[in-house]
Design a protein around this motif. Structure first.
Motif, short mmCIF file in Angstrom:
data_model
loop_
_atom_site.label_atom_id
_atom_site.label_comp_id
_atom_site.label_asym_id
_atom_site.label_seq_id
_atom_site.Cartn_x
_atom_site.Cartn_y
_atom_site.Cartn_z
N ARG A 87 0.98 -1.35 -0.07
CA ARG A 87 0.02 0.16 -0.02
C ARG A 87 0.74 1.33 0.12
O ARG A 87 0.25 2.42 -0.48
N ASP A 88 2.31 1.26 0.49
CA ASP A 88 2.85 2.19 0.53
C ASP A 88 3.65 2.40 -0.74
O ASP A 88 4.54 3.49 -1.06
N ARG A 89 3.41 1.70 -1.61
CA ARG A 89 3.90 1.45 -3.06
C ARG A 89 5.45 1.10 -3.17
O ARG A 89 6.11 1.32 -4.17
N ARG A 90 5.83 0.70 -2.25
CA ARG A 90 7.17 0.05 -2.22
C ARG A 90 7.26 -1.53 -2.45
O ARG A 90 6.12 -2.14 -2.05
N SER A 128 -16.87 -29.85 3.41
CA SER A 128 -15.60 -29.70 3.44
C SER A 128 -14.76 -28.37 3.69
O SER A 128 -13.46 -28.25 4.34
N LEU A 129 -15.31 -27.22 3.59
CA LEU A 129 -14.62 -25.84 3.68
C LEU A 129 -15.12 -25.25 4.87
O LEU A 129 -16.20 -24.91 5.00
N VAL A 130 -14.38 -25.14 6.00
CA VAL A 130 -14.76 -24.65 7.32
C VAL A 130 -13.71 -23.43 7.57
O VAL A 130 -12.69 -23.29 7.17
N SER A 131 -14.48 -22.57 8.41
CA SER A 131 -13.46 -21.57 9.13
C SER A 131 -12.86 -20.48 8.23
O SER A 131 -11.80 -20.48 8.12
N VAL A 132 -13.54 -20.25 7.17
CA VAL A 132 -13.15 -19.18 6.20
C VAL A 132 -12.91 -17.89 6.91
O VAL A 132 -13.94 -17.29 7.64
N ALA A 133 -11.90 -17.23 6.70
CA ALA A 133 -11.53 -15.80 7.42
C ALA A 133 -10.39 -14.91 6.68
O ALA A 133 -9.67 -15.63 6.06
N VAL A 134 -10.38 -13.72 6.78
CA VAL A 134 -9.54 -13.00 6.31
C VAL A 134 -8.47 -13.04 7.50
O VAL A 134 -8.62 -13.23 8.59
N HIS A 135 -6.92 -13.05 7.02
CA HIS A 135 -5.90 -12.95 7.63
C HIS A 135 -5.49 -11.61 7.85
O HIS A 135 -5.05 -10.87 6.91
N ARG A 136 -5.42 -10.87 9.44
CA ARG A 136 -4.96 -9.63 9.30
C ARG A 136 -3.75 -9.73 10.27
O ARG A 136 -3.68 -10.33 11.26
N SER A 137 -2.91 -8.71 9.83
CA SER A 137 -1.63 -8.61 10.90
C SER A 137 -1.12 -7.08 10.32
O SER A 137 -1.43 -6.77 9.26
N GLU A 138 -0.25 -6.86 11.03
CA GLU A 138 0.54 -5.49 10.80
C GLU A 138 1.12 -5.44 9.36
O GLU A 138 1.07 -4.68 8.60
N LEU A 139 1.77 -6.56 9.19
CA LEU A 139 2.52 -6.72 7.78
C LEU A 139 1.27 -7.11 6.70
O LEU A 139 1.42 -6.45 5.61
N ALA A 140 0.27 -7.51 7.00
CA ALA A 140 -0.62 -8.11 5.80
C ALA A 140 -1.37 -6.94 5.60
O ALA A 140 -1.71 -6.85 4.28
N ASP A 141 -1.53 -6.05 6.55
CA ASP A 141 -2.36 -4.94 6.20
C ASP A 141 -1.55 -3.66 5.09
O ASP A 141 -2.27 -3.13 4.55
N ARG A 142 -0.25 -4.04 4.96
CA ARG A 142 0.73 -3.21 4.40
C ARG A 142 1.30 -3.85 3.16
O ARG A 142 1.60 -3.14 2.15
N ALA A 143 1.24 -4.89 3.21
CA ALA A 143 2.23 -5.80 2.06
C ALA A 143 1.52 -5.72 0.70
O ALA A 143 2.35 -5.85 -0.33
N SER A 144 0.16 -5.73 0.59
CA SER A 144 -0.45 -5.91 -0.60
C SER A 144 -1.77 -5.15 -0.79
O SER A 144 -1.97 -4.69 0.40
N ASP A 145 -2.40 -4.65 -1.72
CA ASP A 145 -3.70 -3.98 -1.43
C ASP A 145 -4.75 -5.02 -1.53
O ASP A 145 -5.89 -4.69 -1.25
N HIS A 146 -4.53 -6.58 -1.12
CA HIS A 146 -5.44 -7.24 -0.89
C HIS A 146 -4.97 -8.09 0.48
O HIS A 146 -3.86 -8.19 0.60
N LEU A 147 -5.97 -8.47 1.16
CA LEU A 147 -5.79 -9.31 2.56
C LEU A 147 -5.72 -10.76 2.06
O LEU A 147 -6.44 -11.16 1.04
N PRO A 148 -4.89 -11.68 2.69
CA PRO A 148 -5.23 -13.04 2.58
C PRO A 148 -6.31 -13.42 2.90
O PRO A 148 -6.80 -13.00 3.97
#
Length: 241
Positions: free
Chosen positions: A22-25, A209-229
């Motif tokens: 997100r910081d364009r780096r 078969s697909l359970v516990s679907v959730a976005v992964h958030r962390s300080e790094l994940a919030d900045r590393a891409s324009d998408h979250l995992p």
């Protein structure tokens, strides 16, 4: 050799935005750290870019494997003399079968789907990863190709995941997948600074078969891409409906 948990696996899908945050780096090490944070058995990657970049040196698949400990299965969708751009499947074990599909041969934007089969607890886990087009009619056509080409293995299950680029809750591609796979969880993953849209999604067959679907958030994940995992658990002991 099996390395997944008995009867289950943790899967994730992540658009890494060519290692640009997100910081364009452009910071590949930051992306590698997010992949290590996920600690998933299989990760579907979109927008992997091995090309020489004006913001930094090229990143190879060997770099990615060395820094994360995963085995990479690659599907380039765009090539030039410096390298390629495309989809990856990262996994803790080698796939015993890999197929690559061109789902955008007649479109302006090259698009593909890669699928890989893994042996888990005596069954087959088929994982497919895609990244659909920005243009809505093209997305719908690509989704239709995917549901024709992709099937669950007879002795296991299938998970389709990736970046749909679908803004509307029931846009063209979303309708196609909803009819074919049924309802599913789609937590907001874009934009990473304040997620409002569930671009990054997963479907499974059988559905239970697909359970516990959730976005992964962390300080790094919030900045590393324009998408979250997006991360989920797959229960390989679920019987087909």
């Amino acid at each position: 050799m099996e390395t997944f948990g008995a009867g289950g696996a943790i899967l994730a899908t992540y658009n890494i935005h060519k290692f640009v945050g997100r910081d364009r780096r452009r910071d590949p090490e930051r992306t590698f750290q997010v992949l290590r944070e996920l600690d998933a058995d299989v990760i579907g990657i979109q927008e992997f870019d091995s090309r020489t970049h004006r913001r930094g040196a090229a990143v190879t698949v060997a770099d990615l494997e060395r820094e994360t400990g995963y085995t990479a299965h690659v599907q380039p969708t765009r090539h030039n003399r410096d390298g390629y751009h495309g989809n990856l499947i990262l996994a803790r074990q080698n796939a015993h079968k890999v197929q690559r599909h061109n789902i955008g041969a007649t479109e302006v934007e090259p698009r593909g789907m890669i699928e890989a089969d893994f042996s888990v607890a005596g069954r087959t886990l088929r994982v497919a990863v895609t990244h659909l087009a920005l243009w809505p009619p093209a997305r719908a056509r690509q989704a239709a190709k995917i549901v024709r080409q992709l099937q669950a293995p007879p002795n296991g299950m299938m998970v389709l995941m990736g970046d749909l680029n679908e803004w509307l809750p029931f846009g063209g591609a979303g309708r196609v997948f909803h009819r074919h796979f049924g309802a599913h969880s789609k937590p907001a993953s874009f934009p990473s600074i304040r997620p409002v849209v569930g671009f990054d999604q997963m479907w499974a067959s059988p559905r239970g078969s697909l359970v516990s679907v959730a976005v992964h958030r962390s300080e790094l994940a919030d900045r590393a891409s324009d998408h979250l995992p997006v991360k989920a658990m797959v229960d390989l002991l679920t019987d087909a409906a």
